[in-house]
Design a protein around this motif. Sequence first.
Motif, PDB file in Angstrom:
ATOM      1  N   GLU A   5       0.849  -1.201   0.000  1.00 60.95           N
ATOM      2  CA  GLU A   5       0.000   0.000   0.000  1.00 60.95           C
ATOM      3  C   GLU A   5       0.878   1.243   0.000  1.00 60.95           C
ATOM      4  O   GLU A   5       1.814   1.345   0.786  1.00 60.95           O
ATOM      5  CB  GLU A   5      -0.904  -0.006   1.232  1.00 60.95           C
ATOM      6  CG  GLU A   5      -1.922   1.094   1.258  1.00 60.95           C
ATOM      7  CD  GLU A   5      -3.031   0.901   0.245  1.00 60.95           C
ATOM      8  OE1 GLU A   5      -3.418   1.877  -0.403  1.00 60.95           O
ATOM      9  OE2 GLU A   5      -3.501  -0.237   0.099  1.00 60.95           O
ATOM     10  N   ASN A   6       0.583   2.162  -0.898  1.00 66.08           N
ATOM     11  CA  ASN A   6       1.309   3.421  -0.943  1.00 66.08           C
ATOM     12  C   ASN A   6       0.888   4.262   0.261  1.00 66.08           C
ATOM     13  O   ASN A   6      -0.277   4.612   0.397  1.00 66.08           O
ATOM     14  CB  ASN A   6       0.999   4.154  -2.250  1.00 66.08           C
ATOM     15  CG  ASN A   6       1.747   5.455  -2.394  1.00 66.08           C
ATOM     16  OD1 ASN A   6       2.301   5.985  -1.427  1.00 66.08           O
ATOM     17  ND2 ASN A   6       1.762   5.977  -3.606  1.00 66.08           N
ATOM     18  N   PRO A   7       1.798   4.626   1.154  1.00 61.48           N
ATOM     19  CA  PRO A   7       1.418   5.396   2.349  1.00 61.48           C
ATOM     20  C   PRO A   7       0.863   6.779   2.025  1.00 61.48           C
ATOM     21  O   PRO A   7       0.185   7.387   2.844  1.00 61.48           O
ATOM     22  CB  PRO A   7       2.711   5.485   3.155  1.00 61.48           C
ATOM     23  CG  PRO A   7       3.803   5.219   2.187  1.00 61.48           C
ATOM     24  CD  PRO A   7       3.228   4.341   1.104  1.00 61.48           C
ATOM     25  N   MET A   8       1.126   7.296   0.828  1.00 58.03           N
ATOM     26  CA  MET A   8       0.625   8.617   0.452  1.00 58.03           C
ATOM     27  C   MET A   8      -0.892   8.622   0.251  1.00 58.03           C
ATOM     28  O   MET A   8      -1.514   9.666   0.272  1.00 58.03           O
ATOM     29  CB  MET A   8       1.311   9.109  -0.825  1.00 58.03           C
ATOM     30  CG  MET A   8       2.802   9.333  -0.655  1.00 58.03           C
ATOM     31  SD  MET A   8       3.188  10.599   0.554  1.00 58.03           S
ATOM     32  CE  MET A   8       2.673  12.036  -0.334  1.00 58.03           C
ATOM     33  N   VAL A   9      -1.503   7.466   0.022  1.00 58.61           N
ATOM     34  CA  VAL A   9      -2.941   7.416  -0.214  1.00 58.61           C
ATOM     35  C   VAL A   9      -3.727   6.980   1.015  1.00 58.61           C
ATOM     36  O   VAL A   9      -4.950   6.887   0.967  1.00 58.61           O
ATOM     37  CB  VAL A   9      -3.296   6.505  -1.422  1.00 58.61           C
ATOM     38  CG1 VAL A   9      -2.653   7.031  -2.681  1.00 58.61           C
ATOM     39  CG2 VAL A   9      -2.894   5.068  -1.151  1.00 58.61           C
ATOM     40  N   LEU A  10      -3.068   6.730   2.117  1.00 59.81           N
ATOM     41  CA  LEU A  10      -3.754   6.336   3.338  1.00 59.81           C
ATOM     42  C   LEU A  10      -4.343   7.568   4.021  1.00 59.81           C
ATOM     43  O   LEU A  10      -3.657   8.580   4.201  1.00 59.81           O
ATOM     44  CB  LEU A  10      -2.793   5.618   4.293  1.00 59.81           C
ATOM     45  CG  LEU A  10      -2.221   4.289   3.792  1.00 59.81           C
ATOM     46  CD1 LEU A  10      -1.211   3.743   4.793  1.00 59.81           C
ATOM     47  CD2 LEU A  10      -3.323   3.292   3.530  1.00 59.81           C
ATOM     48  N   ASP A  11      -5.608   7.504   4.388  1.00 52.61           N
ATOM     49  CA  ASP A  11      -6.289   8.633   5.027  1.00 52.61           C
ATOM     50  C   ASP A  11      -5.634   9.056   6.335  1.00 52.61           C
ATOM     51  O   ASP A  11      -5.709  10.218   6.712  1.00 52.61           O
ATOM     52  CB  ASP A  11      -7.755   8.291   5.290  1.00 52.61           C
ATOM     53  CG  ASP A  11      -8.553   8.238   4.003  1.00 52.61           C
ATOM     54  OD1 ASP A  11      -8.074   8.769   2.983  1.00 52.61           O
ATOM     55  OD2 ASP A  11      -9.648   7.676   4.014  1.00 52.61           O
ATOM     56  N   SER A  12      -5.022   8.137   7.031  1.00 51.49           N
ATOM     57  CA  SER A  12      -4.444   8.473   8.336  1.00 51.49           C
ATOM     58  C   SER A  12      -3.299   9.480   8.222  1.00 51.49           C
ATOM     59  O   SER A  12      -2.953  10.138   9.189  1.00 51.49           O
ATOM     60  CB  SER A  12      -3.949   7.204   9.037  1.00 51.49           C
ATOM     61  OG  SER A  12      -2.936   6.579   8.260  1.00 51.49           O
ATOM     62  N   HIS A  13      -2.735   9.628   7.036  1.00 49.11           N
ATOM     63  CA  HIS A  13      -1.655  10.593   6.837  1.00 49.11           C
ATOM     64  C   HIS A  13      -2.164  11.990   6.473  1.00 49.11           C
ATOM     65  O   HIS A  13      -1.395  12.935   6.397  1.00 49.11           O
ATOM     66  CB  HIS A  13      -0.698  10.109   5.749  1.00 49.11           C
ATOM     67  CG  HIS A  13       0.059   8.879   6.124  1.00 49.11           C
ATOM     68  ND1 HIS A  13       1.072   8.887   7.055  1.00 49.11           N
ATOM     69  CD2 HIS A  13      -0.065   7.595   5.717  1.00 49.11           C
ATOM     70  CE1 HIS A  13       1.552   7.665   7.195  1.00 49.11           C
ATOM     71  NE2 HIS A  13       0.878   6.854   6.387  1.00 49.11           N
ATOM     72  N   TRP A  14      -3.464  12.128   6.217  1.00 51.64           N
ATOM     73  CA  TRP A  14      -4.026  13.389   5.750  1.00 51.64           C
ATOM     74  C   TRP A  14      -5.258  13.796   6.550  1.00 51.64           C
ATOM     75  O   TRP A  14      -6.287  14.152   5.988  1.00 51.64           O
ATOM     76  CB  TRP A  14      -4.395  13.282   4.265  1.00 51.64           C
ATOM     77  CG  TRP A  14      -3.260  12.773   3.437  1.00 51.64           C
ATOM     78  CD1 TRP A  14      -3.080  11.510   2.977  1.00 51.64           C
ATOM     79  CD2 TRP A  14      -2.125  13.518   2.992  1.00 51.64           C
ATOM     80  NE1 TRP A  14      -1.904  11.408   2.271  1.00 51.64           N
ATOM     81  CE2 TRP A  14      -1.310  12.635   2.263  1.00 51.64           C
ATOM     82  CE3 TRP A  14      -1.729  14.833   3.143  1.00 51.64           C
ATOM     83  CZ2 TRP A  14      -0.106  13.041   1.687  1.00 51.64           C
ATOM     84  CZ3 TRP A  14      -0.525  15.231   2.558  1.00 51.64           C
ATOM     85  CH2 TRP A  14       0.264  14.343   1.848  1.00 51.64           C
ATOM     86  N   PRO A  15      -5.199  13.806   7.881  1.00 49.51           N
ATOM     87  CA  PRO A  15      -6.398  14.115   8.672  1.00 49.51           C
ATOM     88  C   PRO A  15      -6.890  15.547   8.464  1.00 49.51           C
ATOM     89  O   PRO A  15      -8.079  15.818   8.618  1.00 49.51           O
ATOM     90  CB  PRO A  15      -5.954  13.890  10.113  1.00 49.51           C
ATOM     91  CG  PRO A  15      -4.469  14.070  10.078  1.00 49.51           C
ATOM     92  CD  PRO A  15      -4.039  13.567   8.718  1.00 49.51           C
ATOM     93  N   HIS A  16      -6.021  16.457   8.089  1.00 47.60           N
ATOM     94  CA  HIS A  16      -6.424  17.854   7.890  1.00 47.60           C
ATOM     95  C   HIS A  16      -7.264  18.032   6.626  1.00 47.60           C
ATOM     96  O   HIS A  16      -7.884  19.069   6.435  1.00 47.60           O
ATOM     97  CB  HIS A  16      -5.189  18.754   7.841  1.00 47.60           C
ATOM     98  CG  HIS A  16      -4.254  18.444   6.714  1.00 47.60           C
ATOM     99  ND1 HIS A  16      -3.416  17.343   6.752  1.00 47.60           N
ATOM    100  CD2 HIS A  16      -4.042  19.055   5.535  1.00 47.60           C
ATOM    101  CE1 HIS A  16      -2.715  17.311   5.627  1.00 47.60           C
ATOM    102  NE2 HIS A  16      -3.072  18.330   4.872  1.00 47.60           N
ATOM    103  N   LEU A  17      -7.319  17.037   5.747  1.00 51.67           N
ATOM    104  CA  LEU A  17      -8.106  17.133   4.519  1.00 51.67           C
ATOM    105  C   LEU A  17      -9.468  16.436   4.616  1.00 51.67           C
ATOM    106  O   LEU A  17     -10.232  16.445   3.663  1.00 51.67           O
ATOM    107  CB  LEU A  17      -7.324  16.520   3.342  1.00 51.67           C
ATOM    108  CG  LEU A  17      -6.004  17.216   2.995  1.00 51.67           C
ATOM    109  CD1 LEU A  17      -5.302  16.485   1.864  1.00 51.67           C
ATOM    110  CD2 LEU A  17      -6.252  18.671   2.629  1.00 51.67           C
TER     111      LEU A  17
END
Length: 73
Positions: A5-17
């Motif tokens: 899994e590409n970590p850039m597409v995981l929601d947990s890395h982008w909570p501000h969006l």
Amino acid sequence: MGNIENPMVLDSHWPHLEQPEPKVIGECVGCQEDIVNLDAWLELMVDGEEIMIHQDVDCTYQFIADRAVCKGE
């Protein structure tokens, strides 16, 4: 070979969006459905009462059609 899994597409890395949960703030006098804070709406003063209506052609038409008298052909 396992899936990576590409970590850039995981929601947990982008909570501000993340989009906030919609909250009901009123009822549309045109369609009688809920108006949520993510909708576009109009506020009008009618007979001393503040009303809310979706900023939508169908809702506006229904609101006017319910209160107007059709004359002519």
